[in-house]
Design a protein around this motif. Structure first.
Motif, PDB file in Angstrom:
ATOM      1  N   TRP A  52       0.735  -1.180  -0.104  1.00 26.12           N
ATOM      2  CA  TRP A  52       0.052  -0.081  -0.182  1.00 26.12           C
ATOM      3  C   TRP A  52       0.914   1.128   0.008  1.00 26.12           C
ATOM      4  CZ3 TRP A  52      -0.427   4.109   3.478  1.00 26.12           C
ATOM      5  CH2 TRP A  52      -1.700   4.967   3.090  1.00 26.12           C
ATOM      6  N   GLN A  53       0.690   2.190  -0.963  1.00 28.55           N
ATOM      7  CA  GLN A  53       1.489   3.483  -0.942  1.00 28.55           C
ATOM      8  C   GLN A  53       0.727   4.674  -0.977  1.00 28.55           C
ATOM      9  OE1 GLN A  53       3.736   2.905  -4.505  1.00 28.55           O
ATOM     10  NE2 GLN A  53       5.465   2.075  -3.309  1.00 28.55           N
ATOM     11  N   PRO A  54       0.900   5.434  -0.187  1.00 33.22           N
ATOM     12  CA  PRO A  54       0.115   6.840  -0.025  1.00 33.22           C
ATOM     13  C   PRO A  54       0.940   7.712  -1.298  1.00 33.22           C
ATOM     14  CG  PRO A  54       1.814   6.853   1.703  1.00 33.22           C
ATOM     15  CD  PRO A  54       1.684   5.413   0.906  1.00 33.22           C
ATOM     16  N   GLY A  55       0.083   8.485  -2.033  1.00 34.14           N
ATOM     17  CA  GLY A  55       0.503   9.331  -3.060  1.00 34.14           C
ATOM     18  C   GLY A  55       1.446  10.474  -2.653  1.00 34.14           C
ATOM     19  N   ASN A  56       1.416  10.978  -1.324  1.00 36.83           N
ATOM     20  CA  ASN A  56       1.879  12.069  -0.755  1.00 36.83           C
ATOM     21  C   ASN A  56       3.084  11.767   0.074  1.00 36.83           C
ATOM     22  OD1 ASN A  56       0.535  11.018   1.322  1.00 36.83           O
ATOM     23  ND2 ASN A  56      -0.266  12.760   2.196  1.00 36.83           N
ATOM     24  N   ARG A  57       3.665  10.370   0.128  1.00 37.80           N
ATOM     25  CA  ARG A  57       4.844  10.150   1.240  1.00 37.80           C
ATOM     26  C   ARG A  57       5.528   9.221   0.336  1.00 37.80           C
ATOM     27  NH1 ARG A  57       2.969   8.769   6.789  1.00 37.80           N
ATOM     28  NH2 ARG A  57       1.462   7.418   5.486  1.00 37.80           N
ATOM     29  N   ALA A  58       6.837   9.201   0.922  1.00 40.58           N
ATOM     30  CA  ALA A  58       7.948   8.168   0.249  1.00 40.58           C
ATOM     31  C   ALA A  58       8.059   6.914   1.091  1.00 40.58           C
ATOM     32  CB  ALA A  58       9.176   9.002  -0.026  1.00 40.58           C
ATOM     33  N   VAL A  59       6.763   6.126   1.606  1.00 36.28           N
ATOM     34  CA  VAL A  59       6.739   5.176   2.442  1.00 36.28           C
ATOM     35  C   VAL A  59       6.037   4.233   1.778  1.00 36.28           C
ATOM     36  CG1 VAL A  59       7.185   6.307   4.612  1.00 36.28           C
ATOM     37  CG2 VAL A  59       4.856   5.974   3.581  1.00 36.28           C
ATOM     38  N   THR A  60       6.304   2.866   1.951  1.00 30.81           N
ATOM     39  CA  THR A  60       5.679   1.869   1.459  1.00 30.81           C
ATOM     40  C   THR A  60       5.066   0.825   2.725  1.00 30.81           C
ATOM     41  OG1 THR A  60       6.641   1.751  -0.766  1.00 30.81           O
ATOM     42  CG2 THR A  60       5.288  -0.002  -0.012  1.00 30.81           C
ATOM     43  N   SER A  61       3.760   0.619   2.561  1.00 29.68           N
ATOM     44  CA  SER A  61       3.418  -0.409   3.594  1.00 29.68           C
ATOM     45  C   SER A  61       3.540  -1.926   2.898  1.00 29.68           C
ATOM     46  CB  SER A  61       1.932   0.027   4.146  1.00 29.68           C
ATOM     47  OG  SER A  61       1.767   1.107   4.776  1.00 29.68           O
ATOM     48  N   LEU A  62       3.787  -2.671   3.996  1.00 30.32           N
ATOM     49  CA  LEU A  62       3.998  -3.948   3.617  1.00 30.32           C
ATOM     50  C   LEU A  62       3.071  -4.915   4.346  1.00 30.32           C
ATOM     51  CD1 LEU A  62       7.587  -4.364   3.990  1.00 30.32           C
ATOM     52  CD2 LEU A  62       6.716  -3.641   1.838  1.00 30.32           C
ATOM     53  N   PHE A  63       2.331  -5.757   3.714  1.00 32.57           N
ATOM     54  CA  PHE A  63       1.293  -6.624   4.300  1.00 32.57           C
ATOM     55  C   PHE A  63       2.260  -7.782   5.244  1.00 32.57           C
ATOM     56  CE2 PHE A  63      -3.039  -6.336   1.842  1.00 32.57           C
ATOM     57  CZ  PHE A  63      -2.736  -4.896   1.775  1.00 32.57           C
ATOM     58  N   ALA A  64       1.832  -7.857   6.404  1.00 30.88           N
ATOM     59  CA  ALA A  64       2.927  -8.414   7.211  1.00 30.88           C
ATOM     60  C   ALA A  64       2.958  -9.994   7.042  1.00 30.88           C
ATOM     61  CB  ALA A  64       2.612  -8.240   8.910  1.00 30.88           C
ATOM     62  N   GLY A  65       1.988 -10.458   6.434  1.00 30.04           N
ATOM     63  CA  GLY A  65       1.807 -11.997   6.181  1.00 30.04           C
ATOM     64  C   GLY A  65       2.685 -12.206   5.020  1.00 30.04           C
ATOM     65  N   GLY A  66       3.262 -11.363   4.082  1.00 32.63           N
ATOM     66  CA  GLY A  66       4.130 -11.618   3.170  1.00 32.63           C
ATOM     67  C   GLY A  66       5.619 -11.618   3.402  1.00 32.63           C
ATOM     68  N   LEU A  67       5.846 -11.393   4.770  1.00 32.42           N
ATOM     69  CA  LEU A  67       7.247 -11.455   5.225  1.00 32.42           C
ATOM     70  C   LEU A  67       7.579 -12.765   5.612  1.00 32.42           C
ATOM     71  CD1 LEU A  67       7.007  -8.071   7.649  1.00 32.42           C
ATOM     72  CD2 LEU A  67       8.562  -8.563   5.466  1.00 32.42           C
ATOM     73  N   ASP A  68       8.891 -13.244   5.011  1.00 28.97           N
ATOM     74  CA  ASP A  68       9.475 -14.353   5.309  1.00 28.97           C
ATOM     75  C   ASP A  68      10.229 -14.359   6.716  1.00 28.97           C
ATOM     76  OD1 ASP A  68       8.745 -14.907   2.907  1.00 28.97           O
ATOM     77  OD2 ASP A  68      10.909 -14.560   2.007  1.00 28.97           O
ATOM     78  N   GLY A  69       9.969 -15.542   7.187  1.00 29.76           N
ATOM     79  CA  GLY A  69      10.808 -15.895   8.717  1.00 29.76           C
ATOM     80  C   GLY A  69      10.358 -14.919   9.722  1.00 29.76           C
ATOM     81  N   PRO A  70      10.948 -15.318  10.739  1.00 33.85           N
ATOM     82  CA  PRO A  70      10.713 -14.172  12.016  1.00 33.85           C
ATOM     83  C   PRO A  70      11.014 -12.940  11.812  1.00 33.85           C
ATOM     84  CG  PRO A  70      12.514 -15.694  12.456  1.00 33.85           C
ATOM     85  CD  PRO A  70      11.921 -16.084  11.204  1.00 33.85           C
ATOM     86  N   THR A  71       9.906 -12.205  11.976  1.00 34.37           N
ATOM     87  CA  THR A  71      10.138 -10.515  12.045  1.00 34.37           C
ATOM     88  C   THR A  71      10.482  -9.751  13.523  1.00 34.37           C
ATOM     89  OG1 THR A  71       7.691 -10.082  12.410  1.00 34.37           O
ATOM     90  CG2 THR A  71       8.470 -10.796  10.053  1.00 34.37           C
ATOM     91  N   ARG A  72       9.926 -10.418  14.652  1.00 34.61           N
ATOM     92  CA  ARG A  72      10.154  -9.806  15.694  1.00 34.61           C
ATOM     93  C   ARG A  72       9.198  -8.388  15.723  1.00 34.61           C
ATOM     94  NH1 ARG A  72      14.462 -12.306  14.691  1.00 34.61           N
ATOM     95  NH2 ARG A  72      15.800 -13.380  16.358  1.00 34.61           N
ATOM     96  N   LEU A  73       8.342  -8.689  14.863  1.00 37.86           N
ATOM     97  CA  LEU A  73       7.290  -7.257  14.901  1.00 37.86           C
ATOM     98  C   LEU A  73       6.022  -7.835  15.862  1.00 37.86           C
ATOM     99  CD1 LEU A  73       7.421  -6.305  11.050  1.00 37.86           C
ATOM    100  CD2 LEU A  73       8.598  -5.099  13.095  1.00 37.86           C
ATOM    101  N   LYS A  74       5.381  -6.681  16.530  1.00 36.57           N
ATOM    102  CA  LYS A  74       4.282  -7.018  17.025  1.00 36.57           C
ATOM    103  C   LYS A  74       2.959  -6.207  16.555  1.00 36.57           C
ATOM    104  CE  LYS A  74       6.134  -9.626  20.427  1.00 36.57           C
ATOM    105  NZ  LYS A  74       6.371 -10.723  19.513  1.00 36.57           N
ATOM    106  N   ILE A  75       1.770  -6.402  16.774  1.00 37.76           N
ATOM    107  CA  ILE A  75       0.734  -5.458  16.690  1.00 37.76           C
ATOM    108  C   ILE A  75       0.666  -4.518  17.727  1.00 37.76           C
ATOM    109  CG2 ILE A  75      -1.730  -5.166  16.267  1.00 37.76           C
ATOM    110  CD1 ILE A  75      -1.947  -7.714  15.019  1.00 37.76           C
ATOM    111  N   VAL A  76       0.817  -3.059  17.306  1.00 41.35           N
ATOM    112  CA  VAL A  76       0.853  -1.990  18.183  1.00 41.35           C
ATOM    113  C   VAL A  76      -0.458  -1.187  18.528  1.00 41.35           C
ATOM    114  CG1 VAL A  76       3.325  -2.043  18.635  1.00 41.35           C
ATOM    115  CG2 VAL A  76       2.278  -0.600  17.123  1.00 41.35           C
ATOM    116  N   LYS A  77      -1.326  -1.297  17.303  1.00 38.46           N
ATOM    117  CA  LYS A  77      -2.055  -0.674  17.158  1.00 38.46           C
ATOM    118  C   LYS A  77      -3.263  -1.185  16.217  1.00 38.46           C
ATOM    119  CE  LYS A  77      -3.014   4.392  16.454  1.00 38.46           C
ATOM    120  NZ  LYS A  77      -2.479   5.646  16.202  1.00 38.46           N
ATOM    121  N   GLN A  78      -4.739  -0.676  16.462  1.00 36.70           N
ATOM    122  CA  GLN A  78      -5.531  -1.387  15.479  1.00 36.70           C
ATOM    123  C   GLN A  78      -6.336  -0.067  15.313  1.00 36.70           C
ATOM    124  OE1 GLN A  78      -7.803  -5.140  16.162  1.00 36.70           O
ATOM    125  NE2 GLN A  78      -6.426  -5.357  18.064  1.00 36.70           N
ATOM    126  N   ILE A  79      -6.808   0.133  14.032  1.00 36.55           N
ATOM    127  CA  ILE A  79      -7.526   1.413  13.805  1.00 36.55           C
ATOM    128  C   ILE A  79      -8.760   0.936  12.926  1.00 36.55           C
ATOM    129  CG2 ILE A  79      -5.461   2.868  13.813  1.00 36.55           C
ATOM    130  CD1 ILE A  79      -5.209   2.343  10.509  1.00 36.55           C
TER     131      ILE A  79
END
Length: 130
Positions: free
Chosen positions: A79-106
């Motif tokens: 997912w990419q916003p048109g006004n910022r140079a960032v890209t969101s990555l769907f977490a399920g597409g990442l390989d291996g352990p990420t050590r990431l956690k859900i920190v917010k639900q919107i």
């Protein structure tokens, strides 16, 4: 340096992130639900840190954002916003352990009626709109 790899279900698209990833935000907005079939759990990185191999199909979902997926297997990936140079990555597409956690639900008020949340945190800014 932090390095993360990921890709789609069929392997036609792979990606590498040579940089840090944000912790996971779970978005329950209508567009994320329609995109994923449930809700989206996504991390984010600077677009400049992301290298993609394969042909991503981009869908301009609004004037504010576009969504990237595999045209072969249909896996939603980006997912990419048109006004910022960032890209969101769907977490399920990442390989291996990420050590990431859900920190917010919107956009929990838009969640499906078929599941419950154990805790919620809402935001009036939709980073997924589009």
């Amino acid at each position: 340096m932090t390095n993360h790899k990921g890709g789609c279900l069929c392997g036609a698209i792979t990606y590498n992130v040579a940089g840090p990833l944000r912790q996971i935000i779970a978005c329950h907005c209508i567009q994320c639900r329609k995109t994923s079939g449930h809700y989206v759990a996504a991390t984010q990185t600077a677009t400049a840190s992301l290298t993609i191999s394969g042909a991503v199909t981009w869908y301009q979902s609004s004037d504010k954002a576009r969504r990237g997926f595999c045209g072969t297997c249909g896996s939603p990936l980006f997912w990419q916003p048109g006004n910022r140079a960032v890209t969101s990555l769907f977490a399920g597409g990442l390989d291996g352990p990420t050590r990431l956690k859900i920190v917010k639900q919107i956009y929990t008020e838009a969640k499906g009626d078929y599941y419950a949340l154990s805790h919620t945190e809402t935001s009036d800014q939709d980073p997924c709109a589009g």
